[in-house]
Design a protein around this motif. Sequence first.
Motif, PDB file in Angstrom:
ATOM      1  N   PRO A 323     -25.227   8.586   3.370  1.00  0.00           N
ATOM      2  CA  PRO A 323     -24.634   7.542   2.518  1.00  0.00           C
ATOM      3  C   PRO A 323     -24.182   8.073   1.168  1.00  0.00           C
ATOM      4  N   ALA A 324     -24.877   9.092   0.643  1.00  0.00           N
ATOM      5  CA  ALA A 324     -24.494   9.617  -0.669  1.00  0.00           C
ATOM      6  C   ALA A 324     -23.076  10.178  -0.640  1.00  0.00           C
ATOM      7  N   VAL A 325     -22.768  11.000   0.350  1.00  0.00           N
ATOM      8  CA  VAL A 325     -21.434  11.592   0.449  1.00  0.00           C
ATOM      9  C   VAL A 325     -20.391  10.514   0.765  1.00  0.00           C
ATOM     10  N   SER A 326     -20.740   9.573   1.637  1.00  0.00           N
ATOM     11  CA  SER A 326     -19.797   8.505   1.997  1.00  0.00           C
ATOM     12  C   SER A 326     -19.442   7.657   0.783  1.00  0.00           C
ATOM     13  N   VAL A 327     -20.424   7.370  -0.065  1.00  0.00           N
ATOM     14  CA  VAL A 327     -20.161   6.601  -1.284  1.00  0.00           C
ATOM     15  C   VAL A 327     -19.242   7.379  -2.215  1.00  0.00           C
ATOM     16  N   LEU A 328     -19.538   8.667  -2.442  1.00  0.00           N
ATOM     17  CA  LEU A 328     -18.708   9.474  -3.341  1.00  0.00           C
ATOM     18  C   LEU A 328     -17.264   9.568  -2.854  1.00  0.00           C
ATOM     19  N   ALA A 329     -17.100   9.740  -1.530  1.00  0.00           N
ATOM     20  CA  ALA A 329     -15.742   9.805  -0.986  1.00  0.00           C
ATOM     21  C   ALA A 329     -15.018   8.469  -1.148  1.00  0.00           C
ATOM     22  N   SER A 330     -15.740   7.375  -1.005  1.00  0.00           N
ATOM     23  CA  SER A 330     -15.121   6.042  -1.065  1.00  0.00           C
ATOM     24  C   SER A 330     -14.715   5.647  -2.475  1.00  0.00           C
ATOM     25  N   ILE A 331     -15.418   6.171  -3.492  1.00  0.00           N
ATOM     26  CA  ILE A 331     -15.089   5.763  -4.868  1.00  0.00           C
ATOM     27  C   ILE A 331     -14.312   6.836  -5.632  1.00  0.00           C
ATOM     28  N   THR A 332     -13.978   7.945  -4.977  1.00  0.00           N
ATOM     29  CA  THR A 332     -13.146   8.972  -5.634  1.00  0.00           C
ATOM     30  C   THR A 332     -11.926   9.317  -4.786  1.00  0.00           C
ATOM     31  N   LEU A 333     -12.163   9.859  -3.597  1.00  0.00           N
ATOM     32  CA  LEU A 333     -11.041  10.275  -2.751  1.00  0.00           C
ATOM     33  C   LEU A 333     -10.204   9.079  -2.304  1.00  0.00           C
ATOM     34  N   LEU A 334     -10.863   8.005  -1.874  1.00  0.00           N
ATOM     35  CA  LEU A 334     -10.105   6.856  -1.375  1.00  0.00           C
ATOM     36  C   LEU A 334      -9.239   6.217  -2.457  1.00  0.00           C
ATOM     37  N   PRO A 335      -9.741   5.955  -3.672  1.00  0.00           N
ATOM     38  CA  PRO A 335      -8.842   5.418  -4.706  1.00  0.00           C
ATOM     39  C   PRO A 335      -7.671   6.348  -5.024  1.00  0.00           C
ATOM     40  N   ALA A 336      -7.935   7.664  -4.964  1.00  0.00           N
ATOM     41  CA  ALA A 336      -6.829   8.600  -5.199  1.00  0.00           C
ATOM     42  C   ALA A 336      -5.765   8.461  -4.119  1.00  0.00           C
ATOM     43  N   LEU A 337      -6.182   8.327  -2.875  1.00  0.00           N
ATOM     44  CA  LEU A 337      -5.227   8.145  -1.780  1.00  0.00           C
ATOM     45  C   LEU A 337      -4.499   6.813  -1.903  1.00  0.00           C
ATOM     46  N   LEU A 338      -5.230   5.766  -2.288  1.00  0.00           N
ATOM     47  CA  LEU A 338      -4.602   4.450  -2.437  1.00  0.00           C
ATOM     48  C   LEU A 338      -3.581   4.454  -3.571  1.00  0.00           C
ATOM     49  N   SER A 339      -3.878   5.182  -4.652  1.00  0.00           N
ATOM     50  CA  SER A 339      -2.913   5.238  -5.755  1.00  0.00           C
ATOM     51  C   SER A 339      -1.647   5.971  -5.334  1.00  0.00           C
ATOM     52  N   LYS A 340      -1.780   6.923  -4.442  1.00  0.00           N
ATOM     53  CA  LYS A 340      -0.616   7.654  -3.940  1.00  0.00           C
ATOM     54  C   LYS A 340       0.204   6.786  -2.992  1.00  0.00           C
ATOM     55  N   LEU A 341      -0.491   6.026  -2.149  1.00  0.00           N
ATOM     56  CA  LEU A 341       0.206   5.177  -1.172  1.00  0.00           C
ATOM     57  C   LEU A 341       0.784   3.928  -1.826  1.00  0.00           C
ATOM     58  N   GLY A 342      -0.007   3.276  -2.668  1.00  0.00           N
ATOM     59  CA  GLY A 342       0.435   2.036  -3.291  1.00  0.00           C
ATOM     60  C   GLY A 342       0.728   0.960  -2.250  1.00  0.00           C
ATOM     61  N   HIS A 343       1.899   0.326  -2.389  1.00  0.00           N
ATOM     62  CA  HIS A 343       2.270  -0.756  -1.470  1.00  0.00           C
ATOM     63  C   HIS A 343       2.565  -0.245  -0.061  1.00  0.00           C
ATOM     64  N   ARG A 344       2.715   1.056   0.095  1.00  0.00           N
ATOM     65  CA  ARG A 344       2.953   1.610   1.433  1.00  0.00           C
ATOM     66  C   ARG A 344       1.725   1.501   2.332  1.00  0.00           C
ATOM     67  N   ILE A 345       0.596   1.048   1.766  1.00  0.00           N
ATOM     68  CA  ILE A 345      -0.588   0.798   2.585  1.00  0.00           C
ATOM     69  C   ILE A 345      -0.288  -0.251   3.649  1.00  0.00           C
ATOM     70  N   ASN A 346       0.728  -1.079   3.416  1.00  0.00           N
ATOM     71  CA  ASN A 346       1.102  -2.131   4.359  1.00  0.00           C
ATOM     72  C   ASN A 346       2.322  -1.764   5.201  1.00  0.00           C
ATOM     73  N   SER A 347       2.702  -0.486   5.198  1.00  0.00           N
ATOM     74  CA  SER A 347       3.903  -0.077   5.938  1.00  0.00           C
ATOM     75  C   SER A 347       3.545   0.384   7.340  1.00  0.00           C
ATOM     76  N   VAL A 348       4.577   0.524   8.172  1.00  0.00           N
ATOM     77  CA  VAL A 348       4.467   0.947   9.580  1.00  0.00           C
ATOM     78  C   VAL A 348       3.506   0.011  10.319  1.00  0.00           C
ATOM     79  N   ARG A 349       3.958  -1.211  10.521  1.00  0.00           N
ATOM     80  CA  ARG A 349       3.112  -2.214  11.157  1.00  0.00           C
ATOM     81  C   ARG A 349       2.943  -1.898  12.646  1.00  0.00           C
ATOM     82  N   LEU A 350       1.689  -1.952  13.096  1.00  0.00           N
ATOM     83  CA  LEU A 350       1.362  -1.654  14.492  1.00  0.00           C
ATOM     84  C   LEU A 350       1.103  -2.914  15.307  1.00  0.00           C
TER      85      LEU A 350
END
Length: 740
Positions: A323-350
């Motif tokens: 859980p320690a590593v999962s938490v760190l990845a979720s509050i650092t790496l994931l926000p960085a990826l989300l900031s890069k994607l932005g509104h494209r998080i909703n693109s390429v609908r499946l």
Amino acid sequence: MGPMERLAHYVVRHRRRVFLVWLALTIFGMIGAGQVSKRWAQDFSIPGYSAYETNQRALRTFGTGEQMPMVLVFHDPNANPITVGPSADPQLAHGIRQAILAARKANPGSRVSSFYSTGSDAYVSADGHTTFAEVYPAGQQGFDFKSTTPDTLAAVRKAAPPGVQTHVTGILPLIEAEGGANGPSLGLEIALGGGGALLILLFVFGTLAAVVMPLVIAATSILTTFGLVWLLTYVTDVSIIVQFLIALVGLGVAIDYALLMIFRFREELANGADVEEAITRTMKRAGRSVVVSGSTVAIGLLSMIILPLPFIRAIGIGGMLIPAVSVLASITLLPALLSKLGHRINSVRLLPKRFHAGEYVDTGFWGRWARLVNRRPALMAAIGLAIVVALLIPASKLNPSQAQAANLPGGGDAFVGRDVLARAGITAGVFEPFMILVEGNASPEALSTVVSEVNATPGIVGAAAPRGLRASPPGSDWRRGSSALIEAFPNVDGESTAVRPIIDSLKSDALPAAQAKIDGDTNVSLGGAAAEDRDFVHAVYGTFPLVLLFVVVLTYLLLARAFRSLLLPLKAVILNLVSLGAAYGIVVFVFQQGHGSDAIWGVSATQAIIAWIPLMIFAFLFGLSMDYEVFMLTRMREAYDETGSTPDAISLGLMRTGKLVTSAALVLMFAFFSMSTGPGVDIKQFGIGLAAGIIFDATVIRALLVPSLMHLFGRWNWWLPPGPAKLLRVQPSEPVPETS
């Protein structure tokens, strides 16, 4: 600005640096995952417990004593007895002796016992047509042991006289025959768990970027955890079991935390926030929930360091990294990826958008369910409690122990041999005999004294001091210098509850009496698998109240601070214990009592749950199921602070988190259910216990009991007076009159 908001701004502005750090950690983890496979510990020590210490001294002296014996079975339905005596056939007796010698040769370094090395009738059936021999393999137990059962069976059958039916049975051959000795198929389990998670994510988000993102976080977290555990192995031993936990628990936990963050990020975007603002709000609310949730999981695992068992402590320390590593990845790496994607998080609908329309409004299922709970809180609480009580009844019959030989499921020669012994009237105690170690004076007179005292013990059908076999150094099997071993058979299976008073009687009466009759330099102690298994149960469950107190107190304090309430964390802890009891009830109902286990997994009723399973279910399930409480109550607290209405807080909380909690639970359920594809009964029990507990918690506990009880408690849900608030270093929370 709080710490989570500051972290959000830092990650967004330095996302390139964050990417590089996690890339380096992932590469390091890939290297570590390959190297750590050579460093897993396979130690199952119980230091300080008498039977374990006796077995270890026997292992050092004789080279055997830790592994359970194989049991050679010889049966001749003809008229003449197959042992020795006036009416015995000497050729049969000679042939069986040769077969026993062949079995010993197929197991280098082993020691054997039989009628022919003891003269004891305990090794022969009453009619004289069935006899058995014990073969104790050399070396220690471990996951990587190589089975000698096929070679032993071939050697015995080749040497046995014509007409004599021969079989090789015993606990390990029986487990091998039902597949348990081969270990779980980790690759298949990861594929099944990952496939199930992918399917759930597809229906939750419906777009390619949102579906892939949690899998990226999970892969990064799992690999990084393997790298850190590799380093940990240079500091302390880490059990080989940790690799399965990292792969499967890490998969579920990392996806759950990522799911919560992405869910909130998309909601904030839908409400009109720009990308950085959406990330900041997500970190302030969902990020804080992830930290609290990860802390509760870590507390459950950390509690295992209290137990006096090194391998369980190692599981706790290694597992805590998940859980320690999962938490760190979720509050650092994931926000960085989300900031890069932005509104494209909703693109390429499946999937068509209609599958996800109305996620944040009260017209969907969870909005209707919230209104129903608020209208009928007492009825909903009563239904939930009735279901809980129905599952707590079988939970009260939990028997933490190894399955008895008669209850092990499967087929093949080992099971035929087991049944031949049973039909001949030979005790099931031969599967796990008692070993009595005599040290300091192994004279014939001393051994005779011990044998007499043991034979006089109620529940013992026979005891003997075996001699060395021909074709081996005199006495080398059972006597070495000033030490010797005595073998004794209880009249019941070594894993039955009826064996416990026999063990107690030997430890407290027979062996001390024998030692008192011999000179003062002699030590007589009890060993064997049955006695060591009892030591294991005492070591685990004798200390369990301290483990429970540790987890409950720390979790309560953590949640009281997170929710700013005295009542909500108390309710959360109690309901989590109830959920845990229900999970035990499901495992008992399915495996111990056998309702459906045979039809689904080919496992008949075992009448016991393997001793370490309830402990591990507690350590993982308590924290994991608390995740959903944190997800829900954090959102309800947020809604209450805005509205001042408990019913509104319940409605908004359920509408915003109902789909999230259900989806997260299904992801974990798939991860844990995939463990049941492993061939071992222990892995099946563990996987189903966790899977059933998670899904029960997400439905009955979180959808029924949590909202209905909160409605009944009303404004007192939110009460935190100034005194406790000062100790917790948060703002007090005084309940106010409910708004309409």
